[in-house]
Write a protein that holds these residues in place. Structure first.
Motif, short mmCIF file in Angstrom:
data_model
loop_
_atom_site.label_atom_id
_atom_site.label_comp_id
_atom_site.label_asym_id
_atom_site.label_seq_id
_atom_site.Cartn_x
_atom_site.Cartn_y
_atom_site.Cartn_z
N ARG A 49 0.83 -1.21 0.00
CA ARG A 49 0.00 0.00 0.00
C ARG A 49 0.87 1.26 0.00
NH1 ARG A 49 -2.52 -3.41 3.98
NH2 ARG A 49 -4.32 -4.47 3.09
N LEU A 50 2.01 1.14 -0.64
CA LEU A 50 2.96 2.23 -0.81
C LEU A 50 3.59 2.08 -2.19
CD1 LEU A 50 4.70 2.06 2.68
CD2 LEU A 50 3.35 4.00 1.83
N PRO A 51 3.99 3.17 -2.80
CA PRO A 51 4.55 3.06 -4.15
C PRO A 51 5.89 2.34 -4.17
CG PRO A 51 4.78 5.30 -3.33
CD PRO A 51 3.89 4.58 -2.36
N ALA A 52 6.11 1.54 -5.18
CA ALA A 52 7.43 0.95 -5.42
C ALA A 52 8.33 2.02 -6.02
CB ALA A 52 7.32 -0.24 -6.35
N LEU A 53 9.61 1.94 -5.74
CA LEU A 53 10.56 2.93 -6.23
C LEU A 53 11.43 2.35 -7.33
CD1 LEU A 53 11.84 4.49 -2.86
CD2 LEU A 53 9.87 5.19 -4.25
N SER A 54 11.82 3.19 -8.26
CA SER A 54 12.77 2.80 -9.31
C SER A 54 13.52 4.04 -9.74
CB SER A 54 12.04 2.16 -10.50
OG SER A 54 11.17 3.09 -11.10
N PRO A 55 14.73 3.87 -10.29
CA PRO A 55 15.52 5.05 -10.67
C PRO A 55 14.89 5.86 -11.78
CG PRO A 55 16.56 3.02 -11.42
CD PRO A 55 15.46 2.62 -10.49
N SER A 56 14.15 5.19 -12.66
CA SER A 56 13.47 5.84 -13.78
C SER A 56 12.05 5.29 -13.86
CB SER A 56 14.21 5.57 -15.10
OG SER A 56 15.54 6.02 -15.02
N MET A 112 8.85 3.24 -14.65
CA MET A 112 8.62 1.91 -15.19
C MET A 112 7.34 1.36 -14.58
SD MET A 112 11.39 -0.49 -13.16
CE MET A 112 10.53 -2.00 -13.62
N PHE A 113 6.90 0.24 -15.11
CA PHE A 113 5.70 -0.43 -14.60
C PHE A 113 6.13 -1.45 -13.55
CE2 PHE A 113 2.41 -3.78 -14.88
CZ PHE A 113 1.30 -3.01 -14.56
N ASN A 114 5.48 -1.41 -12.40
CA ASN A 114 5.75 -2.36 -11.33
C ASN A 114 4.87 -3.59 -11.52
OD1 ASN A 114 4.65 -2.72 -7.99
ND2 ASN A 114 6.65 -3.40 -8.69
N PRO A 115 5.42 -4.72 -11.99
CA PRO A 115 4.59 -5.87 -12.33
C PRO A 115 3.93 -6.52 -11.11
CG PRO A 115 6.91 -6.42 -12.51
CD PRO A 115 6.84 -4.94 -12.29
N LEU A 116 4.56 -6.45 -9.94
CA LEU A 116 3.95 -7.05 -8.76
C LEU A 116 2.76 -6.23 -8.28
CD1 LEU A 116 7.11 -8.17 -6.79
CD2 LEU A 116 5.40 -9.65 -7.83
N GLY A 117 2.91 -4.91 -8.26
CA GLY A 117 1.81 -4.06 -7.81
C GLY A 117 0.85 -3.67 -8.91
N MET A 118 1.21 -3.99 -10.16
CA MET A 118 0.38 -3.67 -11.33
C MET A 118 0.09 -2.17 -11.41
SD MET A 118 -0.01 -6.60 -12.79
CE MET A 118 -1.36 -6.45 -13.95
N ARG A 119 1.14 -1.38 -11.22
CA ARG A 119 1.00 0.08 -11.30
C ARG A 119 2.38 0.69 -11.56
NH1 ARG A 119 -1.62 0.52 -5.52
NH2 ARG A 119 -2.57 -1.33 -6.42
N ALA A 120 2.41 1.97 -11.85
CA ALA A 120 3.66 2.66 -12.13
C ALA A 120 4.47 2.85 -10.86
CB ALA A 120 3.39 4.00 -12.78
N THR A 121 5.78 2.86 -11.02
CA THR A 121 6.66 3.11 -9.89
C THR A 121 6.80 4.61 -9.63
OG1 THR A 121 8.60 3.15 -11.33
CG2 THR A 121 8.01 1.03 -10.32
N LYS A 122 7.39 4.93 -8.50
CA LYS A 122 7.72 6.31 -8.16
C LYS A 122 9.22 6.50 -8.29
CE LYS A 122 7.57 9.68 -4.38
NZ LYS A 122 7.21 9.92 -2.96
N VAL A 123 9.65 7.62 -8.88
CA VAL A 123 11.06 7.91 -9.04
C VAL A 123 11.50 8.84 -7.91
CG1 VAL A 123 12.80 8.96 -10.54
CG2 VAL A 123 10.92 7.62 -11.53
#
Length: 398
Positions: free
Chosen positions: A112-119, A121-132
């Motif tokens: 219930r929190l955004p996944a992070l990525s350097p750029s 991208m789509f987070n396949p586990l959460g089925m939503r966009a990541t946060k940069v």
């Protein structure tokens, strides 16, 4: 005494031998806190003779977990972790906490929190966009790693292992494919390595020489455009020069795109499909063969890559991947590695080390079927050991 079973120094601590239980998700923390089942899991491995066991996975922030059931390092977790470390020490072994942030591998829906990525991208586990994360958030992440290490020390851990592999957050920053940033954390290899170096130095500064500090580093991602061995060698050289790490554990593969490069052996596609929710299950049936590739199993299957690191580095190195018998351990020592890490073989036989010490010709009963991989959601176990407990955990992907 055989070299592998002689006492050895790891930074400021002494291990009774050179065998480390590698970090493998235990799936025994349904409330994100230590349970008796988790304690029993590590006590059994410690009683089986390893020099050190590794608790996985201790996230540095709630959003850094691969799902909300995993431990994240906060004061409320310390009492349970202290009980675990006391139990391991009572069996004569040391214990390490694997700390890190899952980054794009985090399950945003479950946490219930955004996944992070350097750029982006789509987070396949959460089925939503990541946060940069921006610069201030990155500073907070570095501080969170240092704080997690301090909490691990408070809980009685002898060491921490910082997760720099498998396209978790730091590994994703190292990847040219996943990191397309234009600031000081992206672009050149030096910029992409900046986060790893800052975290390692911050952790070392926090705990000093009171506990050992190691890191698990990808030698390569195993995906087109990802981190390669030559670039990883440069990262390792920088980490060595910084002097913040007591050892490097060498790994490979991407939890996002190529997990089987780490495991080798059979690809358990049907077993994985069974544990996934409906929509993800159908997608996995369509794409599972591309995601779970097959690499034939052989002993010491990461050795060829790891040799290159041994030639270039003076710091202690931990060889991982296909270590199941004394012949392979002796080979690792002959090649100049300081420690070996075992995973699946100890799931099958926690007392394997005692058996090997009694008879050097002992062979592991692990058949490399990898059916243990899908059990990480319900209590990681060898499927040939049905006596091990299962936790009532539901995997949420959307």
């Amino acid at each position: 005494m055989n070299e592998i079973f002689a006492p050895v120094q790891l930074g400021p601590i002494t291990l009774r031998n050179r065998v480390i239980k590698a970090a493998t998700f235990e799936g025994r923390t349904p409330d994100a806190l230590v349970t008796e089942e988790l304690i029993a899991f590590h006590r059994e491995v410690a009683a089986g003779g390893v020099g050190m066991t590794t608790v996985a996975y201790c996230a540095v922030a709630p959003g850094g977990r691969t799902d909300r059931h995993q431990i994240w390092m906060r004061p409320e977790a310390v009492a349970g972790l202290r009980k675990l470390t006391d139990a391991v020490h009572a069996e004569g072994a040391a214990v390490s906490a694997q700390i890190g942030h899952a980054g794009p591998v985090a399950n945003a829906a479950s946490n219930r929190l955004p996944a992070l990525s350097p750029s982006p991208m789509f987070n396949p586990l959460g089925m939503r966009a990541t946060k940069v994360p921006g610069a201030s958030e990155i500073r907070d992440l570095v501080a969170a790693h240092a704080n997690a290490a301090l909490l691990a020390e408070q809980a009685g851990f002898d060491a921490v292992e910082i997760h720099f592999g498998h396209n978790y957050l730091v590994s994703s920053f190292l990847s040219p494919l996943l990191n397309r940033r234009k600031d000081g954390y992206g672009g050149s290899p030096a910029n992409r390595a900046r986060l790893a170096r800052e975290i390692a130095c911050a952790v070392k500064e926090a705990v000093g020489d009171r506990i050992a500090v190691t890191a698990k580093l990808n030698m390569e991602d195993g995906i087109r455009g990802g981190l390669t061995v030559p670039e990883s060698l440069q990262v390792a050289a920088w980490l060595e020069a910084d002097g913040a790490l007591d050892a490097l554990e060498l790994t490979a593969g991407s939890s996002l795109l190529n997990p089987m490069l780490l495991f080798h052996g059979d690809a358990p596609r049907r077993a994985f499909a069974k544990v996934l929710p409906g929509p993800a299950r159908w997608g996995f049936r369509l794409m599972g063969r591309a995601f779970l590739k097959e690499y034939p199993y052989q002993e010491a299957y990461l050795l060829e890559r790891a040799r290159q690191f041994r030639r270039e580095l003076a710091m202690p190195l931990i060889l991982l991947g296909g270590i199941t018998n004394q012949d392979t351990m002796d080979l690792a020592m002959a090649e100049g590695f300081d420690f070996v890490a075992m995973g699946r073989a100890l799931l099958r036989e926690p007392n394997l080390l005692h058996r090997i010490q009694s008879d050097a010709a002992t062979r592991s009963m692990c058949v490399h079927c990898n059916e243990c991989m899908p059990t990480i959601y319900t209590g990681t176990r060898c499927v040939y050991r049905p006596d091990q407990p299962r936790q009532p955990i539901t995997l949420t992907l959307r």
